[in-house]
Motif scaffolding. Structure first.
Motif, PDB file in Angstrom:
ATOM      1  N   GLN A  92       0.823  -1.238   0.174  1.00 34.58           N
ATOM      2  CA  GLN A  92      -0.174  -0.045   0.095  1.00 34.58           C
ATOM      3  C   GLN A  92       0.800   1.362   0.013  1.00 34.58           C
ATOM      4  N   TYR A  93       1.977   1.320   0.760  1.00 40.00           N
ATOM      5  CA  TYR A  93       2.887   2.535   0.856  1.00 40.00           C
ATOM      6  C   TYR A  93       3.490   2.494  -0.687  1.00 40.00           C
ATOM      7  N   SER A  96       1.021   4.247  -3.336  1.00 37.31           N
ATOM      8  CA  SER A  96       0.303   5.389  -3.082  1.00 37.31           C
ATOM      9  C   SER A  96       0.448   6.559  -4.238  1.00 37.31           C
ATOM     10  N   PRO A 100       4.033  10.628   0.257  1.00 36.35           N
ATOM     11  CA  PRO A 100       3.747  10.157   1.641  1.00 36.35           C
ATOM     12  C   PRO A 100       3.896  11.437   2.665  1.00 36.35           C
ATOM     13  N   GLU A 104       3.360   9.372   7.702  1.00 39.25           N
ATOM     14  CA  GLU A 104       3.240   8.150   7.115  1.00 39.25           C
ATOM     15  C   GLU A 104       4.444   7.321   6.773  1.00 39.25           C
TER      16      GLU A 104
END
Length: 636
Positions: A92-93, A96, A100, A104
């Motif tokens: 998920q990171y 993105s 971020p 985060e």
């Protein structure tokens, strides 16, 4: 072809010229050496093959163990890559859409990033875990998160992007570290075994690549092991033909430029090993496939030291065998010298006999073949000496008969002419009885004095007997009668000259008595027959005969040898026998000398009835050879 034949003949001639002792020693050595060579060649060939096979088996066992270790290491790397890909927070990171925030990033570092670092540090064999993200919004976080631009020029990245599979396992040579913790340090170059995995999230959205590295020396411990001696080495040949090895060790075997072609040439052969000769040296190649890497792990072993050890063992065996053969030759020489000593003595004796010395004493005894040969040689010498004695006796008997004839010969021509004149005078005066007597006397004298040969035909001997009886009839007033029962086919039979006259003379001398001569007179019968290859002639009279004692004494004298006869009979009787003529014993001895002891004369008699003398001779036809047909026809 002719040259080869001449060489063979020359070798055979030289071999025949060797002594029997040298031949026997050579035969023993050949008998022992040939099997030793054959057996040694077979054993050393098997020893070589078994030794090479043992090397192959040990190498295969080591490489199979190494392969299991490599597979375990790759599985470890695959699990690590799988664990990274399974981290949803990381995915998920990385996916993105916006950059971020600091919060985060801090949350990511404290969770997923920290998890990946623990995964890296808890597996010390894993050198690096990299996540190359394609998202430009994601910042790099050393030493794990990097942007994909850093590796786009590398062949491994390009190969991974081209293939359909999501996972690529590669050996990366001379890779530099992506980023050092200390920028002032020089980037280090290393080789890795790497798993490169493409990451998709969510669905088929490409996020980047996960790379898990392990130092090549940690994966392939055998390549960098210090346990390998200088005669062997291990290298990896990947699918692109690149060779990965420990460069600290010298290269052995075929040149690196040719190794790929050599491996490919033997790829279809059964088994995992083969031997290659290069510049006069043999090298054993044992290979093991590593499927996941699509590579070959190859163990190269130089066989020179193995050959040297086998050669050393073979040389030691050759030296031992040569020593044993020399010792055997020496022992055989002395043993044969003792065994052949008798043969040498026999050889020297034969040489002396060959030079004319027949009185040789052969001091060789024993029950072996040489002793038996010496025994038969002694018997042969004895037989030769006996034959020489017989020949001398025969010659002496002949000379004696000739001398006896010479004693009676005054002047043959004078006597013949005188008898011829007397015969003609008698015929003129009408005295035909005297004329016939003179004719018979002349024939007898010619027969006695003309001695050209000891053998005559039977007809000549019978003619002589007829003339003898004719003369003796003058004395006995025609009271002597000669009866011949001899078939004409036997008249050509060979007969010893003057052999019948002594027998007929004895009949007249000892058979005549007054009562007989007053009546029918003395009848002398001559008969002949053939029995079992023997010619038998019988002279029988109707005279006074002999008693049994007289007959045995006479036959005993006939059977005696000269020594026994002279010692038994005495000089006086011998002298009388000489004055009385050749005699029965002389006739018997002459027959023995000419024809052997199987022939001779025998006497049979009965008082006041008869006396019969039987003469046995070998039967010959007119050709001088034994005539079996005559014998069979006569006997039938």
């Amino acid at each position: 072809m002719n040259r080869l034949r001449r060489i063979i003949q020359e070798v055979k001639r030289r071999f025949d010229g060797l002594s029997i002792q040298i031949k026997l020693i050579g035969a023993y050595i050949v008998i022992i050496l040939v099997p030793i060579i054959i057996i040694s060649n077979y054993l050393f060939t098997n020893f070589y093959e078994n030794t090479v096979q043992d090397i192959i088996e040990r190498s295969q066992s080591s490489m199979q163990n190494e392969k299991r270790e490599v597979m375990n290491k790759i599985e470890t790397m695959e699990r690590s890559a799988q664990l990274v890909v399974s981290d949803d927070q990381l995915l998920q990171y990385a996916s993105s859409d916006t950059e971020p925030s600091a919060l985060e990033v801090m949350n990511f570092e404290s969770t997923s990033f920290d998890y990946i670092q623990r995964l890296l540090f808890n597996n010390p064999e894993i050198a690096n875990i990299y996540f190359f993200v394609a998202n430009p919004n994601i910042s790099e976080i050393w030493p794990i998160i990097y942007r994909e631009e850093r590796i786009k020029d590398k062949p491994a990245y390009q190969l991974a992007m081209k293939q359909n599979e999501s996972v690529l396992i590669e050996i990366l040579n001379n890779e530099t570290e992506i980023l050092n913790s200390n920028p002032s340090e020089v980037k280090r170059v290393k080789s890795y075994v790497s798993i490169i995995r493409k990451v998709y999230y969510p669905g088929n959205h490409y996020l980047g690549m996960i790379e898990v590295d392990m130092h090549i020396e940690d994966v392939f411990g055998m390549l960098y092991s210090d346990n390998l001696n200088e005669d062997s080495q291990v290298f990896i040949l990947d699918k692109r033909g690149n060779i990965h090895r420990n460069s600290a060790k010298p290269w052995i075997g075929v040149e690196t430029e040719q190794i790929g072609a050599v491996i490919a040439q033997h790829q279809g052969e059964e088994g995992s090993s083969f031997v290659i000769s290069d510049q006069g040296f043999d090298y054993l190649y044992v290979r093991e496939s590593i499927d996941k890497l699509d590579a070959e792990m190859v163990h190269v072993i130089s066989l020179q030291s193995t050959y040297a050890q086998i050669d050393q063992t073979r040389n030691q065996v050759v030296l031992v065998v040569a020593g044993l053969l020399i010792l055997l030759a020496i022992i055989t020489f002395f043993m044969q010298s003792m065994i052949l000593k008798k043969l040498h003595i026999l050889q020297d004796s034969m040489k002396r006999v060959g030079s004319g010395n027949f009185n040789v004493s052969i001091d060789v005894r024993g029950g072996d073949e040489i002793g038996e040969l010496a025994h038969h040689f002694r018997q042969m010498l004895n037989k030769i000496n006996e034959l020489i004695v017989d020949a001398v006796k025969r010659s002496a008997a002949t000379k004696e008969a000739e001398l006896q004839s010479l004693r009676n010969q005054i002047d043959a021509h004078f006597l013949y002419n005188t008898l011829e004149n007397l015969k003609m005078l008698s015929e003129v005066e009408g005295q035909y009885t005297i004329s016939d007597a003179l004719t018979s006397l002349g024939s007898i004298m010619r027969y006695n004095l003309k001695w050209t040969d000891d053998r005559v035909q039977l007809r000549d001997e019978i003619s002589h007997i007829r003339h003898y009886i004719a003369i003796m009839n003058i004395r006995h007033d025609q009271k002597l009668k000669l009866q011949l029962d001899i078939p004409d086919r036997y008249l050509n039979q060979e007969f010893l000259k003057m052999s019948l006259q002594p027998i007929v003379e004895n009949a007249l001398k000892h058979g005549v008595y007054s009562a007989l001569m007053k009546e029918e007179g003395l009848l002398i019968r001559l008969g002949a027959q053939v029995s079992e290859g023997t010619f038998v002639i019988e002279v029988q009279d109707n005279g006074i005969g002999m008693t049994e004692d007289q007959l045995q004494a006479l036959n005993g004298k006939l059977a005696m040898n000269d020594e026994e006869f002279h010692s038994t009979v005495g000089k006086e009787e011998t002298s009388k026998r000489k004055r009385g003529g050749i005699g029965l014993r002389n006739v018997n001895q002459r027959i023995h000398m000419y024809y052997g002891d199987d022939y001779g004369i025998a006497v049979d008699s009965q008082r006041e009835s008869f006396t019969k003398v039987t003469v046995k001779l070998p039967f010959y036809g007119t050709s001088g050879k034994e005539d079996q047909n005559e014998e069979n026809s006569d006997c039938g």
